[in-house]
Design a protein around this motif. Structure first.
Motif, mmCIF file in Angstrom:
data_model
loop_
_atom_site.group_PDB
_atom_site.id
_atom_site.type_symbol
_atom_site.label_atom_id
_atom_site.label_comp_id
_atom_site.label_asym_id
_atom_site.label_seq_id
_atom_site.Cartn_x
_atom_site.Cartn_y
_atom_site.Cartn_z
ATOM 1 N N ARG A 351 28.540 23.118 42.026
ATOM 2 C CA ARG A 351 27.293 23.678 41.942
ATOM 3 C C ARG A 351 27.285 24.963 41.941
ATOM 4 N NH1 ARG A 351 27.870 20.858 46.788
ATOM 5 N NH2 ARG A 351 27.454 21.781 48.588
ATOM 6 N N PRO A 352 26.194 25.773 41.705
ATOM 7 C CA PRO A 352 26.006 27.366 41.779
ATOM 8 C C PRO A 352 26.403 27.975 43.197
ATOM 9 C CG PRO A 352 24.184 26.475 40.664
ATOM 10 C CD PRO A 352 24.846 25.324 41.278
ATOM 11 N N THR A 353 27.335 28.572 43.466
ATOM 12 C CA THR A 353 27.816 29.208 44.654
ATOM 13 C C THR A 353 27.844 30.339 44.816
ATOM 14 O OG1 THR A 353 29.791 27.215 44.730
ATOM 15 C CG2 THR A 353 30.160 29.119 45.923
ATOM 16 N N TYR A 354 27.250 30.749 46.199
ATOM 17 C CA TYR A 354 27.057 32.251 46.659
ATOM 18 C C TYR A 354 28.260 32.577 47.612
ATOM 19 C CZ TYR A 354 22.448 31.729 44.519
ATOM 20 O OH TYR A 354 21.627 31.594 43.747
ATOM 21 N N HIS A 355 29.238 32.934 46.919
ATOM 22 C CA HIS A 355 30.666 33.243 47.469
ATOM 23 C C HIS A 355 30.436 34.931 48.265
ATOM 24 C CE1 HIS A 355 34.840 33.920 47.930
ATOM 25 N NE2 HIS A 355 35.103 32.810 47.030
ATOM 26 N N PRO A 356 30.959 34.701 49.336
ATOM 27 C CA PRO A 356 31.115 36.071 49.927
ATOM 28 C C PRO A 356 31.963 37.116 49.274
ATOM 29 C CG PRO A 356 31.575 34.480 51.615
ATOM 30 C CD PRO A 356 31.764 33.698 50.233
ATOM 31 N N ALA A 357 31.584 38.329 49.036
ATOM 32 C CA ALA A 357 32.295 39.336 48.170
ATOM 33 C C ALA A 357 32.192 40.740 48.648
ATOM 34 C CB ALA A 357 31.468 39.211 46.748
ATOM 35 N N ARG A 358 32.610 41.506 48.068
ATOM 36 C CA ARG A 358 32.639 42.970 48.424
ATOM 37 C C ARG A 358 32.331 43.763 47.309
ATOM 38 N NH1 ARG A 358 32.362 45.601 53.202
ATOM 39 N NH2 ARG A 358 31.973 48.011 52.408
ATOM 40 N N LEU A 359 30.944 44.362 47.211
ATOM 41 C CA LEU A 359 30.267 45.151 46.325
ATOM 42 C C LEU A 359 30.659 46.726 46.412
ATOM 43 C CD1 LEU A 359 28.554 45.034 43.827
ATOM 44 C CD2 LEU A 359 26.542 45.199 45.313
ATOM 45 N N ASP A 360 30.722 47.293 45.306
ATOM 46 C CA ASP A 360 31.268 48.635 45.436
ATOM 47 C C ASP A 360 30.578 49.457 44.424
ATOM 48 O OD1 ASP A 360 32.946 49.016 47.992
ATOM 49 O OD2 ASP A 360 34.308 47.808 46.547
ATOM 50 N N ALA A 361 29.602 50.715 44.622
ATOM 51 C CA ALA A 361 29.345 51.492 43.664
ATOM 52 C C ALA A 361 30.614 52.436 43.377
ATOM 53 C CB ALA A 361 28.154 52.438 44.102
ATOM 54 N N THR A 362 30.870 52.636 41.857
ATOM 55 C CA THR A 362 31.814 53.365 41.224
ATOM 56 C C THR A 362 30.914 54.334 40.125
ATOM 57 O OG1 THR A 362 32.377 51.884 39.388
ATOM 58 C CG2 THR A 362 33.424 51.416 41.593
ATOM 59 N N SER A 363 31.904 55.300 39.646
ATOM 60 C CA SER A 363 31.264 56.149 38.661
ATOM 61 C C SER A 363 31.047 55.587 37.539
ATOM 62 C CB SER A 363 32.265 57.032 38.403
ATOM 63 O OG SER A 363 33.586 56.800 37.937
ATOM 64 N N GLU A 364 31.481 54.177 37.310
ATOM 65 C CA GLU A 364 31.297 53.316 36.144
ATOM 66 C C GLU A 364 30.211 52.208 36.339
ATOM 67 O OE1 GLU A 364 35.072 52.131 34.920
ATOM 68 O OE2 GLU A 364 35.819 53.956 33.932
ATOM 69 N N GLY A 365 29.648 52.237 37.584
ATOM 70 C CA GLY A 365 28.498 51.323 38.096
ATOM 71 C C GLY A 365 29.100 50.602 39.148
ATOM 72 N N TRP A 366 28.409 49.229 39.332
ATOM 73 C CA TRP A 366 28.776 48.452 40.315
ATOM 74 C C TRP A 366 29.941 47.504 39.986
ATOM 75 C CZ3 TRP A 366 26.718 48.866 44.834
ATOM 76 C CH2 TRP A 366 25.213 49.510 44.871
ATOM 77 N N ARG A 367 30.880 47.355 41.065
ATOM 78 C CA ARG A 367 32.182 46.516 40.859
ATOM 79 C C ARG A 367 32.242 45.512 42.086
ATOM 80 N NH1 ARG A 367 31.934 48.463 36.666
ATOM 81 N NH2 ARG A 367 33.540 49.349 35.383
ATOM 82 N N VAL A 368 32.294 44.065 41.881
ATOM 83 C CA VAL A 368 32.450 43.212 42.894
ATOM 84 C C VAL A 368 33.856 42.455 42.780
ATOM 85 C CG1 VAL A 368 31.433 41.178 41.240
ATOM 86 C CG2 VAL A 368 31.202 41.291 43.851
ATOM 87 N N ARG A 369 34.204 42.110 44.222
ATOM 88 C CA ARG A 369 35.437 41.516 44.165
ATOM 89 C C ARG A 369 35.308 40.407 45.373
ATOM 90 N NH1 ARG A 369 40.784 42.870 43.426
ATOM 91 N NH2 ARG A 369 40.045 45.220 43.145
#
Length: 411
Positions: A351-369
């Motif tokens: 089912r749709p999952t809300y996975h813990p992640a690290r969100l970072d703002a970069t010069s090219e936009g948002w990146r998530v891991r």
């Protein structure tokens, strides 16, 4: 109390569940608070209008000399100084042709003057006259006209405005020693379970320390609520009922644990006996599927799963938006952005999952891991996260650079 899960009654998705909850959350009745830090973060209940023009008269925007443009056709002249006008003083003389008045920033312009020459373009001579060396002034130069900032009757702060320090300053400008605002929601938090002990106690066999209670109190306070912690109710109706009844006196009652389908999950039945109307009891999501929502009168009741990550995620997706709506915010949230996956990530979920992640703002936009996560009991993973990466159901190997919806955790 709950319809069985069948093909004819599918579980609500997160967005639909949140919309249902928010349909029962209305802004609280306004209260009047003094113009003090107690008003910070509150939402204005009424539009406020200006009771006067600001500035109340044409005033100087710079230190210098008030002049008549007609006296300076070349921008240069030596003019007698009629008077000195400081902020807070009223000019004593109208400016006559061939004269200047020394003036300070914020001081009202004397009648007859139509410009201000900055002090840096002048020199005060020994005989008290002002020598001006500048370009020809223009009417209105370095002058703030009357009513430029606001006019009598202007709506300065509309209803629904969030009160920050600038708005507090504006309220003072408008003469508001007190202000009507939407109050902070009152939230009662109750942990449940025979296996749970308070953090200062040594757990016995089969017991765990209560992480949900302090965590939910912190989340609710961070969301702007006034919080009461009701302690731990044991898995007995004689323990649950009085604590639930106590919590139903607040705007929101939050329970953690006891809302699943086990033999000791007594919360739904106790709520029903106390007059709580159930609106949903399970959402198509992971973690946090067995979330409960009901109402008794104006009181909103949330039953959150006992696993700490499930509890935290449900609070951010459902409870925080409800608290914002109760507090009068037009946009309840949660704050969501689109971000590109920083690295390949394989994940299987039913089912749709809300996975813990690290969100970072970069010069090219948002990146998530995605951060390493062992499941709904793994609260440690959340300490490394600042976002929830929304992963679709299925068995996928997600590619770096793929766009995903990400919920920001602004706690």
């Amino acid at each position: 109390m709950n319809a069985p899960e069948t093909k004819s009654s599918p579980l609500l998705g997160v967005a639909d569940a949140r919309a249902l909850m928010l349909s029962h959350a209305c802004a609280l009745p306004p209260e009047t608070v003094p113009l003090s830090p107690s008003a910070l973060g509150r939402v204005l209940a009424d539009a406020l209008v200006s009771d006067r023009d600001l500035p109340p008269a044409d005033r100087s925007a710079m230190d210098g000399y008030a002049v008549r443009c007609a006296d300076l056709p070349e921008g240069r002249a030596i003019l007698p100084v009629l008077e000195e006008i400081t902020a807070g003083r009223v000019p004593q003389h109208a400016l006559r042709p061939g004269f200047a008045s020394r003036i300070m920033t914020g001081a009202p312009l004397p009648p007859g003057a139509d410009a201000v020459v900055v002090v840096e373009r002048t020199r005060l001579l020994d005989d008290g006259r002002a020598q001006i060396e500048d370009r020809p002034p223009r009417p209105g130069q370095n002058v703030m006209p009357r009513g430029k900032e606001m006019r009598t009757g202007d709506v300065i702060l509309p209803a629904g405005t969030l009160l920050r320090p600038p708005e507090i300053g504006l309220l003072a400008t408008l003469g508001q020693a007190a202000v009507r605002v939407v109050p902070a929601p009152r939230v009662a938090i109750l942990s449940t379970g025979d296996e749970v002990v308070e953090p200062d106690q040594e757990p016995g066999p089969g017991q765990i320390r209560n992480s949900n209670g302090p965590m939910l109190v912190a989340q609710a306070e961070r969301a702007g609520a006034v919080v009461r912690y009701l302690g731990i109710a044991r898995d007995r109706l004689d323990s649950l009922r009085p604590k639930i009844e106590d919590g139903l006196g607040d705007d929101v009652l939050v329970l953690s644990g006891g809302v699943s389908a086990g033999t000791l999950d007594l919360v739904p039945g106790a709520l029903r006996e106390l007059g709580v109307v159930a609106h949903l009891h399970k959402v198509e999501m992971k973690p946090g599927k067995p979330v409960f929502f009901g109402t008794r009168g104006r009181t909103l009741v949330f039953g959150l799963p006992g696993n700490p990550v499930s509890s935290l995620v449900c609070f951010e997706l459902f409870l925080r938006p409800a608290l914002r709506r109760l507090a009068g915010h037009a946009e309840p949230g949660p704050p969501t952005v689109s971000a590109l996956l920083a690295a390949d990530y394989a994940y299987r979920t039913d089912r749709p999952t809300y996975h813990p992640a690290r969100l970072d703002a970069t010069s090219e936009g948002w990146r998530v891991r995605a951060v390493p996560w062992l499941g709904s009991a793994d609260l440690r993973a959340l300490s490394q996260a600042n976002a929830l990466l929304v992963l679709p159901a299925g068995d996928h190997r997600h590619q770096a650079g793929q766009a995903f919806s990400v919920v920001r955790l602004d706690f």
